[in-house]
Write a protein that holds these residues in place. Structure first.
Motif, PDB file in Angstrom:
ATOM      1  N   UNK A  47      38.413  46.719  38.842  1.00  0.00           N
ATOM      2  CA  UNK A  47      39.354  46.307  39.888  1.00  0.00           C
ATOM      3  C   UNK A  47      38.705  46.343  41.274  1.00  0.00           C
ATOM      4  N   UNK A  48      38.009  47.436  41.687  1.00  0.00           N
ATOM      5  CA  UNK A  48      37.324  47.398  42.988  1.00  0.00           C
ATOM      6  C   UNK A  48      36.299  46.280  43.093  1.00  0.00           C
ATOM      7  N   UNK A  49      35.587  46.005  41.990  1.00  0.00           N
ATOM      8  CA  UNK A  49      34.590  44.927  42.005  1.00  0.00           C
ATOM      9  C   UNK A  49      35.284  43.580  42.242  1.00  0.00           C
ATOM     10  N   UNK A  50      36.424  43.353  41.556  1.00  0.00           N
ATOM     11  CA  UNK A  50      37.165  42.113  41.734  1.00  0.00           C
ATOM     12  C   UNK A  50      37.676  41.982  43.176  1.00  0.00           C
ATOM     13  N   UNK A  51      38.160  43.108  43.722  1.00  0.00           N
ATOM     14  CA  UNK A  51      38.667  43.068  45.101  1.00  0.00           C
ATOM     15  C   UNK A  51      37.523  42.788  46.089  1.00  0.00           C
ATOM     16  N   UNK A  52      36.388  43.445  45.863  1.00  0.00           N
ATOM     17  CA  UNK A  52      35.213  43.213  46.720  1.00  0.00           C
ATOM     18  C   UNK A  52      34.803  41.738  46.680  1.00  0.00           C
ATOM     19  N   UNK A  60      37.845  36.019  53.240  1.00  0.00           N
ATOM     20  CA  UNK A  60      37.151  35.827  54.512  1.00  0.00           C
ATOM     21  C   UNK A  60      36.741  34.372  54.720  1.00  0.00           C
ATOM     22  N   UNK A  61      36.636  33.607  53.635  1.00  0.00           N
ATOM     23  CA  UNK A  61      36.251  32.203  53.744  1.00  0.00           C
ATOM     24  C   UNK A  61      37.465  31.265  53.710  1.00  0.00           C
ATOM     25  N   UNK A  62      38.673  31.852  53.552  1.00  0.00           N
ATOM     26  CA  UNK A  62      39.894  31.034  53.584  1.00  0.00           C
ATOM     27  C   UNK A  62      40.079  30.167  52.370  1.00  0.00           C
ATOM     28  N   UNK A  63      39.513  30.519  51.230  1.00  0.00           N
ATOM     29  CA  UNK A  63      39.623  29.732  49.994  1.00  0.00           C
ATOM     30  C   UNK A  63      40.877  30.180  49.236  1.00  0.00           C
ATOM     31  N   UNK A  64      42.007  29.500  49.458  1.00  0.00           N
ATOM     32  CA  UNK A  64      43.275  29.906  48.849  1.00  0.00           C
ATOM     33  C   UNK A  64      43.328  29.627  47.350  1.00  0.00           C
ATOM     34  N   UNK A  65      42.713  28.535  46.906  1.00  0.00           N
ATOM     35  CA  UNK A  65      42.735  28.228  45.470  1.00  0.00           C
ATOM     36  C   UNK A  65      41.948  29.273  44.689  1.00  0.00           C
ATOM     37  N   UNK A  66      40.793  29.667  45.223  1.00  0.00           N
ATOM     38  CA  UNK A  66      40.006  30.713  44.576  1.00  0.00           C
ATOM     39  C   UNK A  66      40.722  32.051  44.607  1.00  0.00           C
ATOM     40  N   UNK A  67      41.457  32.279  45.715  1.00  0.00           N
ATOM     41  CA  UNK A  67      42.223  33.530  45.838  1.00  0.00           C
ATOM     42  C   UNK A  67      43.301  33.598  44.765  1.00  0.00           C
ATOM     43  N   UNK A  68      43.976  32.485  44.505  1.00  0.00           N
ATOM     44  CA  UNK A  68      45.017  32.461  43.468  1.00  0.00           C
ATOM     45  C   UNK A  68      44.431  32.747  42.096  1.00  0.00           C
ATOM     46  N   UNK A  69      43.256  32.149  41.830  1.00  0.00           N
ATOM     47  CA  UNK A  69      42.609  32.383  40.548  1.00  0.00           C
ATOM     48  C   UNK A  69      42.240  33.860  40.368  1.00  0.00           C
ATOM     49  N   UNK A  70      41.725  34.475  41.421  1.00  0.00           N
ATOM     50  CA  UNK A  70      41.340  35.888  41.344  1.00  0.00           C
ATOM     51  C   UNK A  70      42.579  36.787  41.219  1.00  0.00           C
ATOM     52  N   UNK A  71      43.668  36.405  41.884  1.00  0.00           N
ATOM     53  CA  UNK A  71      44.910  37.194  41.774  1.00  0.00           C
ATOM     54  C   UNK A  71      45.421  37.164  40.348  1.00  0.00           C
ATOM     55  N   UNK A  72      45.338  35.969  39.696  1.00  0.00           N
ATOM     56  CA  UNK A  72      45.758  35.864  38.302  1.00  0.00           C
ATOM     57  C   UNK A  72      44.860  36.702  37.400  1.00  0.00           C
ATOM     58  N   UNK A  73      43.557  36.683  37.675  1.00  0.00           N
ATOM     59  CA  UNK A  73      42.608  37.468  36.893  1.00  0.00           C
ATOM     60  C   UNK A  73      42.905  38.962  37.019  1.00  0.00           C
TER      61      UNK A  73
END
Length: 587
Positions: A47-52, A60-73
């Protein structure tokens, strides 16, 4: 066992090994517990690795689509982690409860086979504590102890490995505070060991006091001792409370120390990590991850102490349990004889016996009771009458001499066979909290209800049983509290008869019944003693005048022996006792 021995680590390991032996039938639950524990430890830093990664590469790069994918993961990981934790908890508890079930069964079986001499000096409350609460602490060895400790240690190793791989400088800052924590843990562990010993000691004393005084509450009330016994209880209860307070006091010091160390580590990581991030030596995601790692390191370290204490409690419980199991005071059942027929001739040859191996209760006792005859034992309290019948059934072992049945040493008979061949009806009747039927047959399925009813009719007990709700299904309360003493005595008499013994022992068996009931029993006894050897202990000489042989005991010695008429002619002990009893009632 000595305190020094108990505190020795090698001895603790030995105790643990003995406990783990009981785990062998449940290897599947143990294997799954280990697999799931390793899985939890290996995935702990995920979990810390995923958050990092999410913070540095998407937020920090404003990538919302990637953020959604990581939130689902992360959500999927949390669900899987919850499932793993559920089954890990389930299997460790199944393992622990299965072990204590088997261990408790062994303890109960062992206790029920111990000689009566052991119970003469061991408080029942102490044995209850061993069988119940001490065993529960052993269960915690599996559900909260050794497996969890292994999991926490693995988790620490994995997390520190990830931390060093991520940023060795921040890792060294966190680890620089570890010596302080280890020193605090060391002293805390030593203090808690002693504290837990005190807690278990006072739990045992509290249980012993309660068991004795609740069982004897009638005596307390008869003599108006409620206030005095209450004051005693207050003292024991206060010591029990103080022992718990001392253990909690150590916790109240240890936990704040750990929290302070953790806060310092967190402050150092934020201070140094933020500077490094601003200077470009690390990233903001790494700093956030390390903040999470600090909690993930210190939490297992803090819980390790809890779990170590749980383990210590389990070891102390195991020590107490195995001290009972290691008690070598069973009556040796080395005999193998189970003859199809037993005539019932009894011989005592120069028998000496002492409960403490020093003060003789029986001195050079010798007599013969022919098969089918009745022997009566009379004498003052403490003369040795009950000791003779206890020795016959091998509840105690003689010091010198030999006891024979049909010319065979009683030690050569199979012990179960011997005791089933001798039925004893005591003055103090014990009835279980169960139906009248089960109190009579003692769960022997070979004894039918027809046999029970027939035996009840033979002693005239069917009249009062028929009046009870449910008749033979009537539920007797503890020690027969809902029955009169005479009714309880009648049930115990039926219990002896339905097992069809070859030797019948009556220890003041009619002392608790009224005159009318006693006459009914005496008539039944005369009929039932046909073709049976019988030993009767009685203070009322009117009940034994028809005995074939009467032995007069005094201070463990045979003073006179003969029939009723023969003893009267001797004008000795028996004659004086006879005159005393019958003259006192005007006969």
């Amino acid at each position: 066992m000595s305190q020094n021995k108990s505190s020795d680590s090698s001895y603790d390991i030995q105790l643990l090994r003995r406990v783990l032996v009981y785990m062998k039938p449940y290897r599947r639950a143990f294997v799954w517990s280990i697999i799931l524990t390793i899985t939890m430890a290996a995935t702990a830093p995920l979990m810390p690795v995923l958050i990092e990664y999410t913070l540095d590469n998407y937020i920090l790069k404003g990538d919302t689509s990637g953020l959604s994918m990581m939130a689902l993961l992360m959500l999927v990981f949390l669900v899987l982690d919850t499932v793993v934790r559920y089954f890990q908890t389930l299997y460790t508890n199944i393992l622990g409860q299965s072990v204590i079930r088997d261990l408790r069964s062994d303890v109960f079986d062992h206790i029920t086979h111990l000689r009566l001499k052991y119970f003469d000096r061991t408080p029942i409350g102490r044995l209850i504590t061993r069988t119940v609460s001490d065993l529960e602490t052993i269960s915690d060895i599996f559900s909260q102890g050794i497996i969890q400790i292994v999991g926490d240690i693995l988790q620490l190793v994995v997390i520190m490995g990830v931390m060093f791989y991520t940023d060795w400088r921040l890792t060294l800052i966190v680890l620089s505070l570890m010596p302080i924590m280890l020193i605090a843990t060391y002293f805390f562990k030593r203090a808690m060991r002693s504290s837990f010993q005190d807690v278990r000691t006072w739990v045992s004393r509290l249980n012993t006091f309660l068991q004795e005084h609740i069982s004897g509450v009638s005596v307390i009330q008869y003599f108006a001792r409620e206030k005095q016994e209450y004051n005693k209880f207050i003292g024991i209860n206060a010591q029990h409370r103080n022992a718990h307070i001392r253990s909690n006091w150590y916790f109240s010091i240890f936990y704040p120390v750990i929290e302070i160390i953790m806060a310092i580590a967190l402050g150092l990581v934020v201070w140094y990590g933020s500077r490094s991030a601003l200077e470009g030596h690390t990233t903001l995601g790494v700093v956030v991850a390390f903040i999470m790692y600090i909690n993930m390191i210190f939490r297992p370290l803090r819980e390790l102490v809890d779990k170590f204490n749980t383990l210590q409690m389990g070891i102390i419980g195991a020590e107490r349990i195995f001290s009972v199991l290691d008690t070598d005071e069973k009556t040796q059942n080395n005999g193998t004889l189970k003859p199809a027929k037993l005539d019932g001739k009894i011989d005592f040859e120069n028998v000496w016996f002492a409960y403490d191996d020093e003060n003789w209760v029986l001195k050079n006792i010798s007599f013969t009771l022919e098969a089918g005859q009745t022997l009566a034992l009379v004498g003052a309290t403490g003369a040795g009458k009950s000791s003779i019948i206890n020795l016959l059934s091998r509840f105690y072992e003689i010091n010198k001499g030999v006891i024979k049945i049909d010319g065979v040493d009683v030690r050569e008979f199979d012990l179960n066979y011997l005791r089933k061949s001798i039925a004893v009806v005591h003055q103090d009747v014990f009835l279980f909290s169960d139906s009248i039927t089960n109190n009579i047959n003692l769960l022997d399925t070979e004894i039918t209800i027809e046999q029970i009813e027939s035996a009840a009719k033979s002693v005239g007990a069917d009249t009062f049983v028929d009046q009870l709700p449910g008749r033979y299904d009537y539920q007797v309360q503890e020690r027969g509290a809902t029955l009169s003493s005479g009714q309880a005595q009648m049930i115990s008499f039926i219990r002896a008869l339905v097992h069809e013994p070859k030797i019948l022992v009556l220890d003041e068996a009619t002392s608790s019944v009224d005159t009318e009931t006693e006459e009914l029993i005496q008539k039944a006894i005369e009929k039932l003693m046909e073709n049976r050897s019988a030993i009767v202990i009685a203070h009322r000489l009117s009940t034994i005048q028809k005995a074939d042989k009467i032995i007069v005991l005094d201070k463990g010695e045979i003073k006179e022996i003969g029939s009723h008429q023969e003893l009267l002619k001797m004008n000795g002990y028996y004659k004086r006792l006879y005159d005393l009893q019958f003259n006192s009632v005007g006969i």
